[in-house]
Scaffold this active site. Structure first.
Site, PDB file in Angstrom:
ATOM      1  N   GLN A  71       0.839  -1.204   0.000  1.00 23.82           N
ATOM      2  CA  GLN A  71       0.000   0.000   0.000  1.00 23.82           C
ATOM      3  C   GLN A  71       0.874   1.254   0.000  1.00 23.82           C
ATOM      4  OE1 GLN A  71      -2.165   0.926   3.590  1.00 23.82           O
ATOM      5  NE2 GLN A  71      -3.627   2.218   2.504  1.00 23.82           N
ATOM      6  N   HIS A  72       1.831   1.333   0.921  1.00 26.80           N
ATOM      7  CA  HIS A  72       2.676   2.516   1.044  1.00 26.80           C
ATOM      8  C   HIS A  72       4.133   2.247   0.692  1.00 26.80           C
ATOM      9  CE1 HIS A  72      -0.521   4.834   2.844  1.00 26.80           C
ATOM     10  NE2 HIS A  72      -0.711   3.910   3.766  1.00 26.80           N
ATOM     11  N   GLY A  73       4.541   0.993   0.639  1.00 27.02           N
ATOM     12  CA  GLY A  73       5.934   0.643   0.389  1.00 27.02           C
ATOM     13  C   GLY A  73       6.299   0.710  -1.084  1.00 27.02           C
TER      14      GLY A  73
END
Length: 196
Positions: free
Chosen positions: A82-84
């Protein structure tokens, strides 16, 4: 506790904080009539989460880091897609690097509507999916359905994929995988507190 009683007590967690084993699926509400809203997903993984108690989020896109974490003795690691810095190719390599270790590998996807992200992660050999941004029962049920094969869910079948190779090759491997996948997959929900 989720694993201890027939009617679990749900406790509050902050959205975005890393999970702590089964605790990532627990959620409470002061309004008792809304507690049942989350019981479906909690019941779904009650037994599978009981033995997982320590893990680490991996936001790096490095297969070497993911493998080092998987080999370190943790019960699970969660690859943050998701954010990586994780694309499909990177996720493929990270899951391959972790596949020979005992740690469960969970992949956090974009949200409850990220059907293809869930299916790709599971096809590539992830043990489960972490679903952020769950706002209501519909979100929870939709996300779980994308992780299960019919008739319990909507996940499509792919072959050849790494997930099937864990059960064997050819028709027998695929048959074993399809017979066992719905019982083995883990779905972790991150429920947003403002909607409880």
């Amino acid at each position: 506790m989720l694993s201890g009683s027939s009617s679990p007590r749900f406790t509050t967690r902050q959205h975005g904080s890393p999970p702590s084993g089964a605790r990532c699926l627990k959620h409470t509400t002061k309004r008792q009539n809304r507690t049942s809203l989350w019981r479906t997903a909690a019941t779904f993984t009650r037994n599978t989460m009981a033995d997982s108690n320590f893990g680490i989020m991996v936001a790096s896109g490095s297969p070497a880091i993911a493998e080092a974490v998987a080999a370190s003795g943790v019960d699970w690691l969660c690859i943050d897609a998701q954010h990586g810095a994780v694309t499909y190719d990177v996720l493929h390599n990270m899951l391959a690097a972790c596949s020979s270790h005992k740690a469960k590998v969970i992949v956090r996807v974009g949200g409850p509507n990220d059907r293809y992200g869930m299916q790709q992660a599971l096809d590539l050999g992830a043990d489960g999916i972490m679903v952020p941004l769950v706002n209501n029962r519909k979100d929870a049920e939709e996300a779980v359905s994308y992780c299960l094969f019919a008739p319990q869910g909507q996940r499509s079948v792919a072959y050849p994929v790494r997930a099937v190779y864990h059960k064997g090759v050819g028709g027998p491997g695929l048959s074993r995988y399809l017979a066992e996948a719905n019982k083995e997959v883990e779905v972790w929900l991150q429920v947003r507190p403002q909607y409880v």
